[in-house]
Design a protein around this motif. Structure first.
Motif, PDB file in Angstrom:
ATOM      1  N   VAL A 123       1.449  -5.998   0.933  1.00  0.00           N
ATOM      2  CA  VAL A 123       1.824  -5.572   2.290  1.00  0.00           C
ATOM      3  C   VAL A 123       3.333  -5.689   2.481  1.00  0.00           C
ATOM      4  CG1 VAL A 123       1.654  -6.172   4.734  1.00  0.00           C
ATOM      5  CG2 VAL A 123      -0.413  -6.033   3.337  1.00  0.00           C
ATOM      6  N   CYS A 124       3.897  -6.827   2.103  1.00  0.00           N
ATOM      7  CA  CYS A 124       5.351  -7.023   2.240  1.00  0.00           C
ATOM      8  C   CYS A 124       6.131  -5.999   1.426  1.00  0.00           C
ATOM      9  CB  CYS A 124       5.729  -8.432   1.769  1.00  0.00           C
ATOM     10  SG  CYS A 124       5.710  -9.670   3.053  1.00  0.00           S
ATOM     11  N   LEU A 125       5.728  -5.809   0.189  1.00  0.00           N
ATOM     12  CA  LEU A 125       6.458  -4.893  -0.690  1.00  0.00           C
ATOM     13  C   LEU A 125       6.365  -3.464  -0.185  1.00  0.00           C
ATOM     14  CD1 LEU A 125       8.108  -4.877  -3.303  1.00  0.00           C
ATOM     15  CD2 LEU A 125       5.991  -4.361  -4.534  1.00  0.00           C
ATOM     16  N   GLY A 126       5.188  -3.066   0.295  1.00  0.00           N
ATOM     17  CA  GLY A 126       5.030  -1.716   0.815  1.00  0.00           C
ATOM     18  C   GLY A 126       5.882  -1.470   2.044  1.00  0.00           C
ATOM     19  N   ALA A 127       5.861  -2.411   2.981  1.00  0.00           N
ATOM     20  CA  ALA A 127       6.656  -2.262   4.205  1.00  0.00           C
ATOM     21  C   ALA A 127       8.147  -2.238   3.884  1.00  0.00           C
ATOM     22  CB  ALA A 127       6.338  -3.394   5.180  1.00  0.00           C
ATOM     23  N   LEU A 128       8.579  -3.105   2.968  1.00  0.00           N
ATOM     24  CA  LEU A 128       9.991  -3.133   2.588  1.00  0.00           C
ATOM     25  C   LEU A 128      10.412  -1.835   1.907  1.00  0.00           C
ATOM     26  CD1 LEU A 128      12.649  -4.694   2.318  1.00  0.00           C
ATOM     27  CD2 LEU A 128      11.771  -5.656   0.175  1.00  0.00           C
TER      28      LEU A 128
ATOM     29  N   THR B 126      -1.512  -1.159  -6.672  1.00  0.00           N
ATOM     30  CA  THR B 126      -0.672   0.023  -6.523  1.00  0.00           C
ATOM     31  C   THR B 126      -1.134   0.865  -5.343  1.00  0.00           C
ATOM     32  OG1 THR B 126      -0.130   0.077  -8.882  1.00  0.00           O
ATOM     33  CG2 THR B 126       0.101   2.133  -7.668  1.00  0.00           C
ATOM     34  N   LEU B 127      -2.442   1.037  -5.205  1.00  0.00           N
ATOM     35  CA  LEU B 127      -2.976   1.808  -4.074  1.00  0.00           C
ATOM     36  C   LEU B 127      -2.787   1.069  -2.756  1.00  0.00           C
ATOM     37  CD1 LEU B 127      -6.273   3.149  -5.680  1.00  0.00           C
ATOM     38  CD2 LEU B 127      -4.216   4.463  -5.117  1.00  0.00           C
ATOM     39  N   LEU B 128      -2.981  -0.242  -2.762  1.00  0.00           N
ATOM     40  CA  LEU B 128      -2.807  -1.018  -1.534  1.00  0.00           C
ATOM     41  C   LEU B 128      -1.355  -0.977  -1.066  1.00  0.00           C
ATOM     42  CD1 LEU B 128      -4.999  -4.150  -2.338  1.00  0.00           C
ATOM     43  CD2 LEU B 128      -5.502  -2.325  -0.706  1.00  0.00           C
ATOM     44  N   CYS B 129      -0.428  -1.062  -2.007  1.00  0.00           N
ATOM     45  CA  CYS B 129       0.988  -1.014  -1.654  1.00  0.00           C
ATOM     46  C   CYS B 129       1.367   0.372  -1.142  1.00  0.00           C
ATOM     47  CB  CYS B 129       1.843  -1.392  -2.855  1.00  0.00           C
ATOM     48  SG  CYS B 129       3.571  -1.757  -2.452  1.00  0.00           S
ATOM     49  N   ALA B 130       0.755   1.409  -1.707  1.00  0.00           N
ATOM     50  CA  ALA B 130       0.987   2.769  -1.203  1.00  0.00           C
ATOM     51  C   ALA B 130       0.565   2.871   0.250  1.00  0.00           C
ATOM     52  CB  ALA B 130       0.232   3.784  -2.061  1.00  0.00           C
ATOM     53  N   GLY B 131      -0.595   2.291   0.585  1.00  0.00           N
ATOM     54  CA  GLY B 131      -1.045   2.301   1.975  1.00  0.00           C
ATOM     55  C   GLY B 131      -0.169   1.462   2.874  1.00  0.00           C
ATOM     56  N   ALA B 132       0.243   0.291   2.387  1.00  0.00           N
ATOM     57  CA  ALA B 132       1.083  -0.601   3.195  1.00  0.00           C
ATOM     58  C   ALA B 132       2.440   0.012   3.496  1.00  0.00           C
ATOM     59  CB  ALA B 132       1.262  -1.934   2.479  1.00  0.00           C
ATOM     60  N   SER B 133       2.886   0.921   2.644  1.00  0.00           N
ATOM     61  CA  SER B 133       4.183   1.561   2.872  1.00  0.00           C
ATOM     62  C   SER B 133       4.167   2.477   4.089  1.00  0.00           C
ATOM     63  CB  SER B 133       4.604   2.356   1.631  1.00  0.00           C
ATOM     64  OG  SER B 133       3.762   3.478   1.452  1.00  0.00           O
TER      65      SER B 133
END
Length: 234
Positions: A165-170, A39-46
């Motif tokens: 990474v993909c989910l955050g960017a999307l 959850t934190l990694l996806c927040a950063g990737a966004s």
């Protein structure tokens, strides 16, 4: 959308999809602890698509160095909300992450983990207010502790990192589609896709309604994805 909005939306989407989509992709459901760190990694990737903006969250990560990098990316991509705000960038970010963890292994995964956690700490305001030394040291310190935890307890991070990474960017792209100007999802095709719900970045609708609602929804999703299974096991 503002950096905090992107980070919270990225966290929400990962927490909400973790019990379902990752299992369909990888054949195994994430452990509760993996849901939390993911959850934190996806927040950063966004925040990654905003590498094309000289004053966005990524630009403040390493001072003049990161600002210079963001200016270079902006120049190469044609300005803000161009190439980095496209499905091509999402695919490139995911492919690059997958290639990195495959060829370089844990050193690459842990380096990227540190960057994403530092971005999340800044965007989610997990540091003293402002962009001064104290705020920077706090964000970097939290990212360092998080990365050390991942190194010690999450040997399977290489499997989950490309997905986060993909989910955050999307998620970032979909969020910007809700604002004026939209995004060129099919870049280099120039048509911009938008469904304007947020007419001004940083408006009351965004800061006083959407962010709090998404924050509460994230904790609810985390409860069902991470904490409830722990109590069930107990």
């Amino acid at each position: 959308m503002m950096g905090q909005s992107h980070a919270v939306s990225g966290a929400l989407v990962f927490a909400a999809t973790a019990p379902f989509l990752p299992e369909a992709l990888f054949g195994v459901a994430p452990r509760p602890s993996e849901v939390l760190i993911g959850t934190l990694l996806c927040a950063g990737a966004s925040l990654l698509p905003d590498l094309d903006h000289h004053d966005a969250t990524p630009a403040h990560l390493l001072g003049p160095l990161s600002r210079g990098l963001c200016r270079l990316v902006s120049w190469l991509c044609g300005g803000h909300r161009h190439a980095t705000h496209s499905l091509a960038f999402v695919a490139l970010a995911g492919w690059g992450t997958r290639l990195g963890v495959t060829r370089l292994g844990h050193p690459f995964a842990l380096t990227l983990t540190f960057v994403l956690l530092a971005l999340a700490a800044r965007a989610l305001h997990l540091h003293p207010p402002g962009h001064g030394l104290t705020a920077w040291v706090t964000a970097v310190g939290l990212a360092g502790v998080g990365t050390a935890t991942v190194a010690a307890w999450f040997p399977g991070i290489t499997l989950w990192l490309p997905y986060a990474v993909c989910l955050g960017a999307l998620t970032h792209l979909l969020g910007d589609c809700l604002t004026r100007r939209g995004v060129p999802l099919l870049w280099p095709y120039r048509k911009r896709f938008e469904l304007v719900l947020i007419r001004r970045t940083g408006s009351r609708l965004e800061t006083r309604f959407l962010v709090p609602v998404m924050t509460v929804a994230t904790f609810v999703a985390l409860w069902f994805a991470a904490f409830a299974p722990l109590f069930a096991l107990g």
